[in-house]
Design a protein around this motif. Structure first.
Motif, mmCIF file in Angstrom:
data_model
loop_
_atom_site.group_PDB
_atom_site.id
_atom_site.type_symbol
_atom_site.label_atom_id
_atom_site.label_comp_id
_atom_site.label_asym_id
_atom_site.label_seq_id
_atom_site.Cartn_x
_atom_site.Cartn_y
_atom_site.Cartn_z
ATOM 1 N N GLU A 1 167.344 90.602 73.900
ATOM 2 C CA GLU A 1 168.581 91.029 74.547
ATOM 3 C C GLU A 1 169.287 89.868 75.242
ATOM 4 O O GLU A 1 170.352 90.037 75.813
ATOM 5 C CB GLU A 1 168.288 92.135 75.573
ATOM 6 N N MET A 2 168.685 88.686 75.169
ATOM 7 C CA MET A 2 169.247 87.525 75.866
ATOM 8 C C MET A 2 170.418 86.933 75.081
ATOM 9 O O MET A 2 170.325 86.725 73.869
ATOM 10 C CB MET A 2 168.162 86.470 76.067
ATOM 11 N N PRO A 3 171.547 86.670 75.739
ATOM 12 C CA PRO A 3 172.661 86.020 75.052
ATOM 13 C C PRO A 3 172.403 84.540 74.840
ATOM 14 O O PRO A 3 171.474 83.969 75.416
ATOM 15 C CB PRO A 3 173.828 86.245 76.011
ATOM 16 N N GLY A 4 173.226 83.920 74.025
ATOM 17 C CA GLY A 4 173.108 82.489 73.800
ATOM 18 C C GLY A 4 172.142 82.146 72.687
ATOM 19 O O GLY A 4 171.947 82.911 71.751
ATOM 20 N N SER B 1 172.157 104.167 83.199
ATOM 21 C CA SER B 1 173.417 104.619 83.784
ATOM 22 C C SER B 1 174.443 103.505 83.919
ATOM 23 O O SER B 1 175.642 103.763 83.970
ATOM 24 C CB SER B 1 173.156 105.217 85.169
ATOM 25 N N GLY B 2 173.977 102.280 83.994
ATOM 26 C CA GLY B 2 174.875 101.155 84.221
ATOM 27 C C GLY B 2 175.169 100.897 85.687
ATOM 28 O O GLY B 2 175.941 99.989 86.012
ATOM 29 N N ALA C 1 170.756 93.505 81.273
ATOM 30 C CA ALA C 1 169.922 94.522 81.925
ATOM 31 C C ALA C 1 170.278 95.915 81.429
ATOM 32 O O ALA C 1 169.401 96.771 81.241
ATOM 33 C CB ALA C 1 170.092 94.433 83.440
ATOM 34 N N LEU C 2 171.561 96.155 81.209
ATOM 35 C CA LEU C 2 171.992 97.461 80.705
ATOM 36 C C LEU C 2 171.417 97.724 79.319
ATOM 37 O O LEU C 2 170.973 98.842 79.014
ATOM 38 C CB LEU C 2 173.519 97.518 80.668
ATOM 39 N N ARG C 3 171.391 96.695 78.481
ATOM 40 C CA ARG C 3 170.814 96.852 77.133
ATOM 41 C C ARG C 3 169.307 97.019 77.193
ATOM 42 O O ARG C 3 168.717 97.750 76.392
ATOM 43 C CB ARG C 3 171.166 95.635 76.278
ATOM 44 N N ALA C 4 168.667 96.315 78.127
ATOM 45 C CA ALA C 4 167.200 96.277 78.172
ATOM 46 C C ALA C 4 166.592 97.477 78.869
ATOM 47 O O ALA C 4 165.479 97.902 78.528
ATOM 48 C CB ALA C 4 166.735 94.984 78.840
ATOM 49 N N ASN C 5 167.294 98.023 79.851
ATOM 50 C CA ASN C 5 166.723 99.119 80.639
ATOM 51 C C ASN C 5 167.170 100.457 80.041
ATOM 52 O O ASN C 5 168.111 101.092 80.522
ATOM 53 C CB ASN C 5 167.154 99.019 82.103
#
Length: 495
Positions: free
Chosen positions: A336-339, A153-154, A144-148
């Motif tokens: 931005e999704m892991p995996g 702000s985190g 979410a931090l990467r995508a938003n």
């Protein structure tokens, strides 16, 4: 034959070829203070017969007790065919399917799993599993931090109704990467997130808002109103869900109705339930108006990232594991999704086939650009979950969820019939509930375990303000006789 069949001469020859005096010299850049030294507590090797006996004794420790614990580890019936198929050599010994031409069966299973999880959660794309539900939540917040990028702000708004073990993992894995968690209090009568707790953050531009549904107490949050509020603030909605509950409840991909948070007379609106499915696990009809951002623009429908633990889908309770995490999202955030993600394509002859498509792990791309390095693919558990969902189908999964809810209602009614035992929270729930006992919980649970009954999860360490509170759970595996056995034992101990 030793596991590494290199003789001393082989080792000496290899060291000589690279100019190293010893194997230890290969690790001389690691400070001595950080090295573990000799493994003093690792026992010596045992013969096969003694190893088999040791493992049998440890497996027997699981016992055959009546289990009413829940709290993220759920005892569901697993059809015998699930693990008969999963443990066939084609699946049981298969490694990660990097070579598509040799792994079509494994890849197709993962593809079918992804399809099922997107249907169940109402989202557009799924990865091929995570390590477990707790680490999946940590990864979802970093995603979410990467995508938003708008609200970067985190700051993450986290209800205190989220599983405490999940909170522990988030605290351990995310702060160093820019996540700052701010906690939201819950209603003492309903056990769900307070409207005022969210309103205090209006205009603060949080990066994400977490919603667990059902929450740790088993209560149903007002997911529509919280989703609308979060998206009006420009925050991404991260949902943590029990996959079995989605056979009955509105899927996260359809959360958000346009209602104002706290419209209900007691400050908390009732969470919606869905009485029937339309043949697709997790689908429900559109309902209600659409919320706006305050300027007349319609907000996007649904949660943005959905995660949780897949253990209820075919994984047994076996000495504390195994588990697997799942994650689904909207197509807009897929990069931005892991995996890893399995895709369906065609070969040069036009024949359909499957292959790994997006692989955002550090194994596959430059480490600095990797989305994660702990998003382990729990392929065997995913295989079991896929077979489990295939055998049950949407109707079977709905029957499991309905029976679990009914058994929990029966359990709570039985236990609260005991003098001094009361239910803590009002309102709708799934297959867990919190009760309050007239005595400290831990000694009672110990005495119940001596009667082969695992009575529940002691909440005193995580929520001491609730007093002698106990989280209990009943799935479809519990009978009326099981519940009466628990009620009678608890009544005798309290007396």
């Amino acid at each position: 034959m030793p596991f590494i069949p290199h003789t001393e001469a082989d080792v000496k020859g290899m060291l000589g070829a690279i100019g190293a005096p010893s194997i230890d010299a290969l690790f001389d850049e690691i400070p001595a203070a950080l090295r573990c030294g000799p493994l003093k507590h690792v026992p010596e090797g045992l013969p096969e017969m003694q190893v088999s006996r040791l493992m049998s004794e440890r497996a027997a420790l699981d016992g055959g007790a009546l289990n009413f614990i829940g709290a993220g580890a759920y005892e569901h019936h697993i059809p015998a065919a699930v693990w008969e198929i999963t443990t066939r050599g084609e699946f049981y010994s298969a490694y990660t399917p990097y070579q598509a031409e040799a792994s079509q069966g494994t890849l197709q299973v993962l593809y079918e799993y992804q399809t099922m999880m997107t249907a169940l959660t109402g989202m557009e794309v799924s990865n091929a599993s995570m390590y477990d539900g707790a680490s999946a939540l940590g990864e979802a917040l970093l995603m979410a931090l990467r995508a938003n990028r708008k609200n970067g702000s985190g700051r993450v708004l986290m209800p205190r109704t989220v599983h405490p073990y999940y909170l522990d993992v988030v605290r351990a894995t995310t702060p160093a990467q820019g996540i700052a968690v701010e906690y939201l209090d819950y209603c003492p009568q309903r056990g769900v997130t307070l409207a005022d707790a969210l309103k205090a953050h209006e205009g603060s531009a949080p990066t994400a808002v977490v919603i667990q549904q059902p929450n740790f107490f088993g209560q149903l949050e007002d997911v529509d109103a919280i989703t609308d509020w979060a998206q009006a603030q420009g925050a991404l909605v991260v949902a943590v869900v029990n996959p079995v509950s989605l056979a009955l409840l509105k899927p996260p991909g359809e959360w958000g109705s346009g209602a104002r948070f706290g419209d209900a007379s007691d400050g908390i609106a009732s969470a919606p339930e869905r009485p029937a499915m339309d043949g697709r696990a997790g689908h429900s009809e559109e309902s209600g108006g659409r919320a706006t951002d305050g300027q007349g623009s319609a907000l996007p429908r649904g949660a943005d990232i959905v995660c949780g633990d897949g253990q209820p889908l075919g994984s047994p309770l076996s000495s504390g594991g195994p588990y697997f995490g799942f994650m689904t999202t909207k197509m807009a955030y897929v990069r931005e999704m892991p995996g890893r993600i399995v895709g369906r394509t065609v070969d040069l002859d036009g024949k359909p086939g499957f292959t790994l498509t997006l692989q955002a792990r550090e194994q596959h791309i430059r480490r600095a650009k990797a989305k994660s390095n702990i998003c382990t693919n729990q392929g065997l558990l995913v295989t079991a979950a896929t077979i489990h969902m295939s055998l049950l189908g949407p109707e079977g999964l709905e029957e499991v969820a309905s029976a679990s809810m009914a058994n929990t209602r029966t359990l709570v009614e039985a236990l609260t019939s005991i003098p001094g035992v009361t239910r803590v929270f009002e309102g709708a729930g799934f297959h867990e509930a919190v009760i309050r006992l007239p005595q400290p919980v831990a000694p009672l649970l110990e005495r119940l375990s001596q009667r082969e009954i695992f009575g529940g999860f002691d909440l005193s360490a995580h929520h001491p303000q609730l007093g002698n509170a106990l989280l209990v759970c009943a799935t479809e595996t519990k009978t009326g006789a099981d519940i009466e056995t628990y009620r009678r034992a608890l009544a005798e101990l309290l007396a």
